[in-house]
Scaffold this motif. Sequence first.
Motif, PDB file in Angstrom:
ATOM      1  N   LEU A   1      65.349  59.305  70.500  1.00 21.71           N
ATOM      2  CA  LEU A   1      64.107  59.788  71.475  1.00 21.71           C
ATOM      3  C   LEU A   1      62.961  60.095  70.374  1.00 21.71           C
ATOM      4  CD1 LEU A   1      63.147  60.256  74.218  1.00 21.71           C
ATOM      5  CD2 LEU A   1      63.653  62.508  73.860  1.00 21.71           C
ATOM      6  N   LEU A   2      63.443  60.973  69.209  1.00 25.70           N
ATOM      7  CA  LEU A   2      62.197  61.141  68.257  1.00 25.70           C
ATOM      8  C   LEU A   2      61.821  60.093  67.462  1.00 25.70           C
ATOM      9  CD1 LEU A   2      63.160  64.970  67.781  1.00 25.70           C
ATOM     10  CD2 LEU A   2      61.640  64.140  69.569  1.00 25.70           C
ATOM     11  N   ALA A   3      62.489  59.147  67.033  1.00 24.16           N
ATOM     12  CA  ALA A   3      62.212  58.196  66.067  1.00 24.16           C
ATOM     13  C   ALA A   3      60.970  57.641  66.273  1.00 24.16           C
ATOM     14  CB  ALA A   3      63.521  57.382  66.046  1.00 24.16           C
ATOM     15  N   PRO A   4      60.455  57.177  67.608  1.00 20.90           N
ATOM     16  CA  PRO A   4      59.309  56.548  67.638  1.00 20.90           C
ATOM     17  C   PRO A   4      58.251  57.278  67.223  1.00 20.90           C
ATOM     18  CG  PRO A   4      60.655  56.314  69.458  1.00 20.90           C
ATOM     19  CD  PRO A   4      61.328  57.269  68.732  1.00 20.90           C
ATOM     20  N   LEU A   5      58.234  58.646  67.170  1.00 17.80           N
ATOM     21  CA  LEU A   5      57.322  59.525  66.983  1.00 17.80           C
ATOM     22  C   LEU A   5      56.865  59.664  65.284  1.00 17.80           C
ATOM     23  CD1 LEU A   5      58.333  62.522  69.185  1.00 17.80           C
ATOM     24  CD2 LEU A   5      56.848  60.472  69.585  1.00 17.80           C
ATOM     25  N   GLY A   6      58.032  59.076  64.578  1.00 16.69           N
ATOM     26  CA  GLY A   6      57.813  59.284  63.053  1.00 16.69           C
ATOM     27  C   GLY A   6      59.004  59.859  62.484  1.00 16.69           C
ATOM     28  N   THR A   7      58.519  60.642  61.369  1.00 19.07           N
ATOM     29  CA  THR A   7      59.878  61.203  60.377  1.00 19.07           C
ATOM     30  C   THR A   7      60.467  62.489  61.390  1.00 19.07           C
ATOM     31  OG1 THR A   7      58.692  60.976  58.316  1.00 19.07           O
ATOM     32  CG2 THR A   7      60.241  62.448  58.354  1.00 19.07           C
ATOM     33  N   ILE A   8      61.746  62.692  61.211  1.00 13.27           N
ATOM     34  CA  ILE A   8      62.660  63.483  61.699  1.00 13.27           C
ATOM     35  C   ILE A   8      63.281  64.481  60.802  1.00 13.27           C
ATOM     36  CG2 ILE A   8      64.637  64.166  63.275  1.00 13.27           C
ATOM     37  CD1 ILE A   8      64.311  61.239  64.451  1.00 13.27           C
ATOM     38  N   VAL A   9      62.973  65.853  60.549  1.00 16.92           N
ATOM     39  CA  VAL A   9      63.529  66.813  59.687  1.00 16.92           C
ATOM     40  C   VAL A   9      64.634  67.790  60.591  1.00 16.92           C
ATOM     41  CG1 VAL A   9      63.172  68.497  58.123  1.00 16.92           C
ATOM     42  CG2 VAL A   9      61.652  66.637  58.411  1.00 16.92           C
ATOM     43  N   ALA A  10      65.783  67.557  60.467  1.00 11.62           N
ATOM     44  CA  ALA A  10      66.844  68.516  61.336  1.00 11.62           C
ATOM     45  C   ALA A  10      67.146  69.468  60.357  1.00 11.62           C
ATOM     46  CB  ALA A  10      68.017  67.620  61.190  1.00 11.62           C
ATOM     47  N   LEU A  11      67.023  70.408  61.215  1.00 11.43           N
ATOM     48  CA  LEU A  11      67.071  72.122  60.341  1.00 11.43           C
ATOM     49  C   LEU A  11      68.168  72.698  60.869  1.00 11.43           C
ATOM     50  CD1 LEU A  11      63.457  73.401  60.918  1.00 11.43           C
ATOM     51  CD2 LEU A  11      64.400  72.287  59.015  1.00 11.43           C
ATOM     52  N   ALA A  12      68.928  73.408  60.068  1.00 10.47           N
ATOM     53  CA  ALA A  12      70.211  73.856  60.135  1.00 10.47           C
ATOM     54  C   ALA A  12      70.219  74.974  61.418  1.00 10.47           C
ATOM     55  CB  ALA A  12      71.053  74.661  59.236  1.00 10.47           C
ATOM     56  N   ASP A  13      69.214  75.623  61.539  1.00 17.05           N
ATOM     57  CA  ASP A  13      69.015  76.738  62.568  1.00 17.05           C
ATOM     58  C   ASP A  13      67.477  76.590  62.778  1.00 17.05           C
ATOM     59  OD1 ASP A  13      67.900  78.362  60.645  1.00 17.05           O
ATOM     60  OD2 ASP A  13      69.882  78.888  60.200  1.00 17.05           O
ATOM     61  N   ASP A  14      66.735  77.908  63.449  1.00 13.77           N
ATOM     62  CA  ASP A  14      65.491  77.652  63.905  1.00 13.77           C
ATOM     63  C   ASP A  14      64.788  79.042  62.972  1.00 13.77           C
ATOM     64  OD1 ASP A  14      66.490  79.558  65.553  1.00 13.77           O
ATOM     65  OD2 ASP A  14      64.839  79.080  67.183  1.00 13.77           O
ATOM     66  N   MET A  15      65.413  79.422  62.019  1.00 14.09           N
ATOM     67  CA  MET A  15      65.050  80.814  61.162  1.00 14.09           C
ATOM     68  C   MET A  15      63.468  80.429  60.722  1.00 14.09           C
ATOM     69  SD  MET A  15      67.187  82.792  62.098  1.00 14.09           S
ATOM     70  CE  MET A  15      66.778  84.142  60.757  1.00 14.09           C
ATOM     71  N   THR A  16      63.219  79.125  60.402  1.00  7.84           N
ATOM     72  CA  THR A  16      62.027  78.702  59.534  1.00  7.84           C
ATOM     73  C   THR A  16      61.179  78.222  60.747  1.00  7.84           C
ATOM     74  OG1 THR A  16      62.967  76.881  58.748  1.00  7.84           O
ATOM     75  CG2 THR A  16      63.143  78.727  57.410  1.00  7.84           C
ATOM     76  N   MET A  17      61.253  78.081  61.719  1.00 12.86           N
ATOM     77  CA  MET A  17      60.473  77.586  62.669  1.00 12.86           C
ATOM     78  C   MET A  17      59.133  77.893  62.830  1.00 12.86           C
ATOM     79  SD  MET A  17      61.441  74.645  64.294  1.00 12.86           S
ATOM     80  CE  MET A  17      62.527  73.756  64.961  1.00 12.86           C
ATOM     81  N   ASP A  18      58.972  79.208  62.866  1.00 13.76           N
ATOM     82  CA  ASP A  18      57.585  79.838  62.593  1.00 13.76           C
ATOM     83  C   ASP A  18      56.749  79.219  61.775  1.00 13.76           C
ATOM     84  OD1 ASP A  18      58.061  81.116  64.988  1.00 13.76           O
ATOM     85  OD2 ASP A  18      58.695  82.847  63.963  1.00 13.76           O
ATOM     86  N   LEU A  19      57.314  79.239  60.559  1.00 12.23           N
ATOM     87  CA  LEU A  19      56.440  78.599  59.394  1.00 12.23           C
ATOM     88  C   LEU A  19      56.541  77.144  59.473  1.00 12.23           C
ATOM     89  CD1 LEU A  19      55.291  78.990  56.503  1.00 12.23           C
ATOM     90  CD2 LEU A  19      57.619  78.734  55.478  1.00 12.23           C
ATOM     91  N   VAL A  20      57.358  76.434  59.880  1.00 12.58           N
ATOM     92  CA  VAL A  20      57.222  75.051  60.139  1.00 12.58           C
ATOM     93  C   VAL A  20      56.139  74.778  61.233  1.00 12.58           C
ATOM     94  CG1 VAL A  20      58.340  73.010  61.020  1.00 12.58           C
ATOM     95  CG2 VAL A  20      59.551  74.460  59.528  1.00 12.58           C
TER      96      VAL A  20
END
Length: 276
Positions: A150-169
């Motif tokens: 689903l996300l591939a048409p949007l561009g690059t996908i970066v899978a994170l092990a958890d969402d601990m750094t999501m605020d920075l991302v």
Amino acid sequence: MTKSLANFTGRMLLVGCGNMAGAMLDRWLQAGLDPSAVAIVDPFAQPRAGIGHFGSTADWKAAGGAADWIMLGMKPQQLGEVAADLAPIVTDDIHLLSILAGVSLADLAQRFPDARAQVRILPNLAARIGAGVSAVASLGDSDAAAVDALLAPLGTIVALADDMTMDLVTAFTGSGPAFVFRLIESYAAAGERLGLSPDDALKLATATFGGATALLAESGEKPGALIAQVASKGGTTQAGLDVLDSDGQLAALLTNVLRAARDRGRELADIARGDA
């Protein structure tokens, strides 16, 4: 991985369809997503041919139909209100996707405990042209291959092990395009102050930034190696770099920019949880 959604068989409900969710949807439609498989609940959303639009949350079942993908794209501050009405139809066969800044997977799991999976996605606006980046983390029985497709048409996908750094991302890639646009705007303004016409300054700035980032991505080299190919000792480029690098001010400024955006994301999370 194919970037076509012509064979996507799921049905999707978008709860909120502003700039970011709208950019994602437009790209999905360009990639072949069937409009009849999408419904939108948003009184302000731009009409799109073939897509069901609902102006309120009065009847989630009518809006959602047989949706097995539900994406939250409204303002994070609206989470409490939306969850109260939406949670009863988020059952164990539904992937719950969220692009809400500051709203953690734990928050989503608390609000929507019966979802098959809670998937947190941090996209950016370049998804509109398939050149975005989406950071992804999930809880539950997520079908990672389906999410990636689903996300591939949007561009690059970066899978994170958890969402601990999501605020920075969120600050780094989600807000990042706006920071880059501001840099380009300021670069063009500097050219104007030194004598370029406004049109020429913006065209040159846009082409310079675009060409530099494309070269960086294509070459596989580190930025420092490419800087060395442009700058020579005692030359014009080095004179400008000496100003940029003076006392580490540029790095400090950008750190402060990212910190401010990250911290605001945390504040929004507190508001969404009702802690502020």
